[in-house]
Design an enzyme around this catalytic site. Structure first.
Site, PDB file in Angstrom:
ATOM      1  N   ASP A   1     -11.558  18.262  -2.353  1.00  0.00           N
ATOM      2  CA  ASP A   1     -12.094  17.396  -1.304  1.00  0.00           C
ATOM      3  C   ASP A   1     -11.268  16.127  -1.140  1.00  0.00           C
ATOM      4  O   ASP A   1     -11.065  15.636  -0.028  1.00  0.00           O
ATOM      5  CB  ASP A   1     -13.544  17.023  -1.620  1.00  0.00           C
ATOM      6  CG  ASP A   1     -14.525  18.140  -1.265  1.00  0.00           C
ATOM      7  OD1 ASP A   1     -14.078  19.167  -0.713  1.00  0.00           O
ATOM      8  OD2 ASP A   1     -15.727  17.983  -1.550  1.00  0.00           O
ATOM      9  N   GLY A   2     -10.771  15.567  -2.244  1.00  0.00           N
ATOM     10  CA  GLY A   2      -9.961  14.349  -2.147  1.00  0.00           C
ATOM     11  C   GLY A   2      -8.692  14.576  -1.348  1.00  0.00           C
ATOM     12  O   GLY A   2      -8.288  13.722  -0.551  1.00  0.00           O
TER      13      GLY A   2
ATOM     14  N   ASN B   1     -15.753  10.557   4.773  1.00  0.00           N
ATOM     15  CA  ASN B   1     -16.940  10.505   3.921  1.00  0.00           C
ATOM     16  C   ASN B   1     -17.689   9.184   4.012  1.00  0.00           C
ATOM     17  O   ASN B   1     -18.843   9.141   4.425  1.00  0.00           O
ATOM     18  CB  ASN B   1     -16.553  10.755   2.458  1.00  0.00           C
ATOM     19  CG  ASN B   1     -16.716  12.203   2.049  1.00  0.00           C
ATOM     20  OD1 ASN B   1     -17.072  13.050   2.860  1.00  0.00           O
ATOM     21  ND2 ASN B   1     -16.458  12.495   0.786  1.00  0.00           N
ATOM     22  N   ASP B   2     -17.021   8.085   3.604  1.00  0.00           N
ATOM     23  CA  ASP B   2     -17.770   6.830   3.514  1.00  0.00           C
ATOM     24  C   ASP B   2     -16.878   5.607   3.458  1.00  0.00           C
ATOM     25  O   ASP B   2     -15.700   5.680   3.110  1.00  0.00           O
ATOM     26  CB  ASP B   2     -18.693   6.834   2.282  1.00  0.00           C
ATOM     27  CG  ASP B   2     -17.984   7.247   1.002  1.00  0.00           C
ATOM     28  OD1 ASP B   2     -16.815   6.870   0.816  1.00  0.00           O
ATOM     29  OD2 ASP B   2     -18.588   7.960   0.181  1.00  0.00           O
TER      30      ASP B   2
ATOM     31  N   ASP C   1     -25.106  -4.339  -6.053  1.00  0.00           N
ATOM     32  CA  ASP C   1     -23.741  -3.980  -6.437  1.00  0.00           C
ATOM     33  C   ASP C   1     -22.903  -3.497  -5.260  1.00  0.00           C
ATOM     34  O   ASP C   1     -21.770  -3.032  -5.451  1.00  0.00           O
ATOM     35  CB  ASP C   1     -23.768  -2.889  -7.513  1.00  0.00           C
ATOM     36  CG  ASP C   1     -24.261  -3.405  -8.856  1.00  0.00           C
ATOM     37  OD1 ASP C   1     -24.277  -4.638  -9.035  1.00  0.00           O
ATOM     38  OD2 ASP C   1     -24.634  -2.585  -9.718  1.00  0.00           O
TER      39      ASP C   1
ATOM     40  N   GLN D   1      -9.848   5.737  -0.966  1.00  0.00           N
ATOM     41  CA  GLN D   1      -8.387   5.772  -0.898  1.00  0.00           C
ATOM     42  C   GLN D   1      -7.818   4.510  -0.269  1.00  0.00           C
ATOM     43  O   GLN D   1      -7.156   3.729  -0.942  1.00  0.00           O
ATOM     44  CB  GLN D   1      -7.951   7.036  -0.147  1.00  0.00           C
ATOM     45  CG  GLN D   1      -8.376   8.318  -0.879  1.00  0.00           C
ATOM     46  CD  GLN D   1      -8.104   9.578  -0.098  1.00  0.00           C
ATOM     47  OE1 GLN D   1      -7.702   9.544   1.059  1.00  0.00           O
ATOM     48  NE2 GLN D   1      -8.331  10.727  -0.721  1.00  0.00           N
TER      49      GLN D   1
END
Length: 294
Positions: free
Chosen positions: A59-60, A146-147, A176, A246
């Protein structure tokens, strides 16, 4: 009929990817036109000439390709040599048969929405809902499949953020950080932080606080047309915005992170054997009976 043009991205740092690539290239001879092979993440994917991109990694690796495409609508076929593989839905054991089906008759393709995150410096006077206005003032921009995550960072004190959506009055909280995710990203960091799993067929954006110092601030799902602003009221020296884990930039007090849907989706080639609920059950170990030592 001309052969399909195929570009290959291979993450050779992962186990078994190099042998799989070495076996695949001779097999593709006469079946497809391989327009290039990337093994070092240095290729400018916005200039790729291909009908599809085959990704050997996880996935990365797929997230990196989606971000580096720069909006190009080239379908991605991800083969999971990693751990979970929600986005890279094909397996090393079955992908060659599916690749043959893709080359011969095609496979189903779905659009997956991306988000764009911009950072505005302290004092920037602009309307967050005005994309052109934001583009003129921002000091950083990145897309994410993703996010987009604001994380506290060292020295790991709680930070204070003010979160607002569509110019509504902001809500301040200590914690956090915050996760702003797409449906694709809902099964990643978002679900680990207690956020909801969103079907890939649902277009939405999820806002999930990370360890909020409050029992009343819960994850919120909003329209994909919305614009989210995270104002950094009080932050740490290491507070950082990450896009898909990333692309990143440090945040300073007074800066604002503006997140909205990207102008371009990513085209994902779907595994016809995959089923949404079965995949979630298998990868997340839903309802698995506890194992006891005899």
């Amino acid at each position: 009929m001309s052969a399909m043009r195929l570009f290959i991205v291979a993450n050779v740092e992962k186990a078994n990817v190099r042998p799989a690539l070495d076996e695949l290239l001779p097999w593709l001879a006469g079946r497809a036109e391989v327009t290039g092979v990337e093994t070092d993440s240095d290729f400018d994917l916005s200039k790729v000439e291909a009908d599809a991109i085959l990704i050997l990694g996880g996935d990365g690796t797929l997230l990196s390709v989606a971000r580096r495409l720069g909006g190009r609508q080239i379908p991605l076929m991800g083969v999971n040599f990693g751990r979970l593989g929600f986005l890279a839905s094909f397996t090393p054991a079955n992908f060659r048969a599916h690749l043959q089906a893709l080359l011969s008759n095609g496979l189903p393709i779905r659009g997956a929405m991306m988000i764009e995150a911009s950072v505005l410096p302290e004092g920037a006077q602009c309307r967050a809902a005005d994309g052109q206005d934001v583009a003129k003032h921002r000091r950083f921009v990145a897309t994410a499949l993703n996010d987009a995550v604001v994380t506290a960072g060292p020295p790991f004190n709680m930070i204070e953020l003010e979160i607002s959506a569509d110019s509504e009055h902001g809500v301040r909280y200590f914690g956090d950080g915050v996760i702003i995710s797409t449906p694709s990203g809902s099964t990643a960091y978002n679900v680990s932080a207690g956020g909801p799993i969103i079907s890939p067929d649902v277009e939405a954006i999820c806002i999930t606080p990370i360890c909020p110092h409050s029992l009343s601030f819960r994850p919120v799902v909003i329209s994909p047309k919305g614009t989210i602003v995270a104002h950094a009221v009080k932050v740490n020296e290491g507070t950082t915005l990450f896009c898909d884990g990333q692309a990143s930039t440090r945040l300073k007090a007074g800066e604002k992170v503006v997140v909205h849907r990207s102008a371009h989706d990513v085209q994902l080639i779907e595994n016809p054997d995959a089923r949404e609920w079965r995949t979630l059950a298998e990868k997340l170990n839903w309802a698995v009976t506890p194992k006891y030592n005899p």
